[in-house]
Design an enzyme around this catalytic site. Structure first.
Site, short mmCIF file in Angstrom:
data_model
loop_
_atom_site.label_atom_id
_atom_site.label_comp_id
_atom_site.label_asym_id
_atom_site.label_seq_id
_atom_site.Cartn_x
_atom_site.Cartn_y
_atom_site.Cartn_z
N LYS A 120 0.82 -1.21 0.00
CA LYS A 120 0.00 0.00 0.00
C LYS A 120 0.85 1.26 0.00
CE LYS A 120 -1.97 3.51 2.26
NZ LYS A 120 -1.44 4.41 3.29
N ASP A 138 -6.08 1.46 0.67
CA ASP A 138 -5.99 1.61 2.12
C ASP A 138 -7.34 1.29 2.72
OD1 ASP A 138 -7.70 3.76 1.81
OD2 ASP A 138 -6.09 5.23 1.80
#
Length: 211
Positions: A120, A138
Site C-alpha cells: 500500500k 488503504d
DNA sequence: CTCCCGATAT
DNA sequence: ATATCAGGAG
C-alpha cells in the site's frame, strides 16, 4: 457495479474535485514515503502535526540518520504505533543510503524491501511522487470499493486488482485520491453521509438513507 | 491471526 | 466506553 455506473461514479467525483490532492504534508519523495509510513492506523491531521516540525529538520534519509531513533521518537510520540514506526523508518533510512544512494527507488519491488513499507505504501509513493497509475488500497478504498459495489474483494490485493480492471484509463491517475477523500468525508466507516452523497444514485449500498 | 498504540469521533 | 484512523511484520 455496472460499467455505465462506474463511468458516472468517477465523472461525478471528477466534477466535484477536478484535481484531488491528498492531505498528508510532504516536500519530496522521501518525506512522502516517511509520512505514509507514519500514517498507518493514524489520522492525517495527527501525522501532519508531528511532521510539521520533523520535516523542517529532515528532508533526506541522511538527515534522518543524523536525527537518530530517539530523536525521531520525540517527534512522533503522539502517533500510534510510534515505537515500531521509528525503528522501521530508521532502518529504511540506512537501507536507502546504503543501497539506493539516498534516493527513493521508483520501483515497487524495491520499495517493498524497505522496512515498514508494504504494498500500500509503495503504491502511494509510485502514484503520488512518481505519477504512476497505481491504485493504493488503504482502509478507505477497501471500505468504499466493497460497500458501493464498485470493486468488491476479500483482501486489499483483490480489490486493487479489480479496481485496475474496472476503472476507465482516464480516471486511474486520480482514482486513489478521489476514493480516499470520498471515504473520509462521505462514505465514512461509522456514519456514512448517504443522504448528501453525490454518487448515491449509482451506489449499490443497500440502506441508502442510513445515518 | 496477533501485536503494535496515541488521538479522535461517536 | 469503544470503534476507527492513508498498515506492516512476525
Amino acid at each position: 457495479m455496472k460499467k455505465a455506473d462506474i463511468q458516472r461514479f468517477f465523472e461525478i467525483l471528477r466534477t466535484e474535485n477536478p484535481e484531488p490532492k491528498g492531505e498528508l504534508n510532504y516536500t519530496n519523495p522521501y518525506t512522502l514515503l516517511v509520512a505514509v509510513a507514519l500514517s498507518a492506523q493514524a489520522t492525517d491531521i495527527g501525522v501532519n502535526k508531528a511532521t510539521e516540525k520533523l520535516f523542517k529538520i529532515v528532508k533526506t534519509p541522511q538527515d534522518m540518520l543524523k536525527l537518530g531513533e530517539d530523536g525521531l521518537k520525540d517527534h512522533i510520540k503522539t502517533i500510534g504505533l510510534y515505537n515500531t514506526k521509528a525503528k522501521n523508518v530508521m532502518a529504511a533510512a540506512e537501507m536507502l543510503v546504503r543501497d539506493y544512494g539516498g534516493k527513493v527507488p521508483e520501483d515497487r519491488d524495491e520499495l517493498v524491501k524497505l522496512p515498514g513499507v508494504g504494498r500500500k505504501t509503495a503504491n502511494v509513493v509510485l502514484n503520488i511522487a512518481f505519477g504512476h497509475e497505481t491504485i493504493a488500497v488503504d482502509t478507505h478504498l477497501f471500505r468504499v470499493s466493497n460497500r458501493t459495489g464498485l470493486a468488491p474483494g476479500a483482501t486489499p490485493e483483490a480489490v486493487e486488482a479489480k479496481l485496475e480492471k474496472v476503472i476507465p484509463p482516464e480516471f486511474r491517475r486520480h482514482a486513489h485520491h478521489w476514493l480516499i477523500l470520498h471515504g473520509r468525508y462521505i462514505c465514512k466507516a461509522r456514519k456514512p453521509s448517504c443522504p448528501v452523497c453525490p454518487v448515491r444514485d449509482v451506489c449499490g449500498f443497500k440502506d441508502k438513507t442510513e445515518y
